[in-house]
Scaffold this motif. Structure first.
Motif, mmCIF file in Angstrom:
data_model
loop_
_atom_site.group_PDB
_atom_site.id
_atom_site.type_symbol
_atom_site.label_atom_id
_atom_site.label_comp_id
_atom_site.label_asym_id
_atom_site.label_seq_id
_atom_site.Cartn_x
_atom_site.Cartn_y
_atom_site.Cartn_z
ATOM 1 N N THR A 1 38.133 3.290 32.279
ATOM 2 C CA THR A 1 37.483 2.034 31.915
ATOM 3 C C THR A 1 38.480 1.148 31.168
ATOM 4 N N PRO A 2 38.471 -0.162 31.414
ATOM 5 C CA PRO A 2 39.359 -1.065 30.658
ATOM 6 C C PRO A 2 39.195 -0.887 29.160
ATOM 7 N N ALA A 3 40.279 -1.034 28.428
ATOM 8 C CA ALA A 3 40.279 -0.742 26.988
ATOM 9 C C ALA A 3 39.294 -1.608 26.219
ATOM 10 N N HIS A 4 39.025 -2.814 26.699
ATOM 11 C CA HIS A 4 38.142 -3.704 25.948
ATOM 12 C C HIS A 4 36.665 -3.433 26.223
ATOM 13 N N LEU A 5 36.373 -2.486 27.114
ATOM 14 C CA LEU A 5 34.984 -2.124 27.407
ATOM 15 C C LEU A 5 34.703 -0.748 26.800
ATOM 16 N N LYS A 6 34.204 -0.749 25.573
ATOM 17 C CA LYS A 6 33.929 0.501 24.877
ATOM 18 C C LYS A 6 32.436 0.813 24.802
ATOM 19 N N SER A 7 31.598 -0.201 24.968
ATOM 20 C CA SER A 7 30.151 -0.009 24.953
ATOM 21 C C SER A 7 29.512 -1.212 25.622
ATOM 22 N N LEU A 8 28.181 -1.154 25.775
ATOM 23 C CA LEU A 8 27.467 -2.273 26.386
ATOM 24 C C LEU A 8 27.475 -3.507 25.497
ATOM 25 N N LYS A 9 27.867 -3.353 24.234
ATOM 26 C CA LYS A 9 27.985 -4.503 23.345
ATOM 27 C C LYS A 9 29.127 -5.426 23.767
ATOM 28 N N ASP A 10 30.038 -4.891 24.575
ATOM 29 C CA ASP A 10 31.161 -5.688 25.048
ATOM 30 C C ASP A 10 30.819 -6.465 26.311
ATOM 31 N N LEU A 11 29.532 -6.445 26.692
ATOM 32 C CA LEU A 11 29.083 -7.108 27.911
ATOM 33 C C LEU A 11 27.850 -7.947 27.625
ATOM 34 N N VAL A 12 27.648 -8.940 28.453
ATOM 35 C CA VAL A 12 26.433 -9.768 28.399
ATOM 36 C C VAL A 12 25.805 -9.748 29.786
ATOM 37 N N GLU A 13 24.509 -9.444 29.857
ATOM 38 C CA GLU A 13 23.795 -9.442 31.131
ATOM 39 C C GLU A 13 23.483 -10.880 31.530
ATOM 40 N N LEU A 14 23.878 -11.243 32.752
ATOM 41 C CA LEU A 14 23.780 -12.627 33.187
ATOM 42 C C LEU A 14 22.460 -12.924 33.891
ATOM 43 N N ARG A 15 22.022 -14.162 33.742
ATOM 44 C CA ARG A 15 20.773 -14.619 34.337
ATOM 45 C C ARG A 15 21.096 -15.766 35.284
ATOM 46 N N PHE A 16 21.139 -15.450 36.584
ATOM 47 C CA PHE A 16 21.494 -16.423 37.612
ATOM 48 C C PHE A 16 20.249 -17.086 38.189
ATOM 49 N N CYS A 17 20.453 -18.265 38.734
ATOM 50 C CA CYS A 17 19.414 -18.960 39.484
ATOM 51 C C CYS A 17 19.846 -18.985 40.946
ATOM 52 N N PHE A 18 19.000 -18.472 41.845
ATOM 53 C CA PHE A 18 19.372 -18.326 43.249
ATOM 54 C C PHE A 18 18.478 -19.154 44.166
ATOM 55 N N LYS A 19 19.067 -19.525 45.271
ATOM 56 C CA LYS A 19 18.327 -20.106 46.387
ATOM 57 C C LYS A 19 18.951 -19.559 47.653
ATOM 58 N N GLY A 20 18.341 -18.502 48.201
ATOM 59 C CA GLY A 20 18.944 -17.821 49.343
ATOM 60 C C GLY A 20 20.232 -17.142 48.943
ATOM 61 N N ASP A 21 21.309 -17.440 49.670
ATOM 62 C CA ASP A 21 22.632 -16.883 49.369
ATOM 63 C C ASP A 21 23.446 -17.794 48.472
ATOM 64 N N LYS A 22 22.786 -18.708 47.808
ATOM 65 C CA LYS A 22 23.500 -19.683 46.993
ATOM 66 C C LYS A 22 23.126 -19.532 45.521
ATOM 67 N N ILE A 23 24.139 -19.614 44.662
ATOM 68 C CA ILE A 23 23.923 -19.674 43.217
ATOM 69 C C ILE A 23 23.903 -21.142 42.831
ATOM 70 N N LEU A 24 22.870 -21.572 42.137
ATOM 71 C CA LEU A 24 22.799 -22.969 41.757
ATOM 72 C C LEU A 24 22.506 -23.117 40.280
ATOM 73 N N CYS A 25 22.915 -24.235 39.749
ATOM 74 C CA CYS A 25 22.653 -24.546 38.354
ATOM 75 C C CYS A 25 21.162 -24.847 38.201
ATOM 76 N N PRO A 26 20.448 -24.170 37.293
ATOM 77 C CA PRO A 26 19.010 -24.396 37.153
ATOM 78 C C PRO A 26 18.665 -25.779 36.603
ATOM 79 N N ILE A 27 19.647 -26.479 36.022
ATOM 80 C CA ILE A 27 19.405 -27.815 35.483
ATOM 81 C C ILE A 27 19.771 -28.869 36.514
ATOM 82 N N ASN A 28 21.005 -28.839 36.985
ATOM 83 C CA ASN A 28 21.466 -29.744 38.037
ATOM 84 C C ASN A 28 21.549 -28.956 39.330
ATOM 85 N N LYS A 29 20.500 -29.008 40.110
ATOM 86 C CA LYS A 29 20.414 -28.167 41.305
ATOM 87 C C LYS A 29 21.336 -28.627 42.428
#
Length: 233
Positions: A77-105
């Motif tokens: 594992t990369p040295a900077h990844l020692k626990s889940l505290k070193d990560l942030v779970e992302l919240r994407f907005c999807f439309k089909g196979d496309k990632i879009l900005c939830p504010i400016n679609k």
């Protein structure tokens, strides 16, 4: 014309030059798309559909399950990844196979590679993904605290993380400051190293606390302070 030692490029040569430049651009686009397609650790396809894509402080994308497996097995594992505290779970907005900005679609990333890759960022600690343009406009606001346009959670302008950036200099500086403050990438407090036990294996408590325990007194437990979050209508 002539007698100046120069030469005029022919049409064929210009076409070859344009073709090589377009191939280089396509190659760069392919590399960028790969960073959106595949886990930076396991190189497996990112599992967007499961909602378990995470990112480190450098904006690199991982499958959460892949990181967990490496942490448990103590793999490479990369040295900077020692626990889940070193990560942030992302919240994407999807439309089909496309990632879009939830504010400016109108700002869309096509995972099939049919368009250029716009700048997307995510906010810490909520993990909401928006376009870089929207984040830039919000950070210019004079209102404090700044609020996530998606979930209304407060954030600092220094905690806007670009996804798959080409330059991570500012992100490295941010992480250095967080380490000095004893914080992880997701802004949670890092655990201090536990004291080494001596003799019979009993923890080495401070003397004052031991005296209180001998007298039958309960240890002082600080009461949690009430935090009132300011909301901007």
């Amino acid at each position: 014309m002539g007698n100046d030692g120069g030469s005029i490029p022919k049409r064929r040569e210009l076409l070859r030059l344009n073709e090589s430049e377009s191939q280089a651009n396509r190659s760069k686009l392919s590399v960028k798309l790969n960073s959106w397609y595949y886990c930076s650790l396991s190189e497996e396809p990112l599992r967007y559909c499961e909602g378990k894509v995470v990112s480190d402080y450098r904006g690199r994308l991982y499958n959460k399950e892949s990181v967990l497996k490496h942490l448990i097995s103590k793999g490479n594992t990369p040295a900077h990844l020692k626990s889940l505290k070193d990560l942030v779970e992302l919240r994407f907005c999807f439309k089909g196979d496309k990632i879009l900005c939830p504010i400016n679609k109108d700002i869309i990333l096509d995972l099939n590679g049919e368009n250029d890759i716009p700048a997307f960022v995510y906010l810490v600690p909520c993990g909401c993904v928006v376009s870089g343009k929207i984040a830039k406009e919000i950070t210019k606001l004079k209102s404090k605290p700044l609020l996530c346009p998606v979930c209304n959670q407060p954030f600092e302008h220094t905690n806007v993380i670009p996804i798959n950036p080409s330059d991570t200099t500012d992100l490295e500086s941010r992480m250095a400051r967080l380490r000095q403050e004893g914080l992880s990438h997701n802004l949670s407090r890092r655990h201090k190293k536990s004291r080494s036990y001596e003799g019979s294996g009993e923890p080495d408590f401070p003397k004052k606390r031991v005296m209180k325990a001998e007298k039958g007194c309960e240890a002082d437990v600080p009461k949690p302070s009430k935090v009132i979050a300011k909301q901007i209508q």
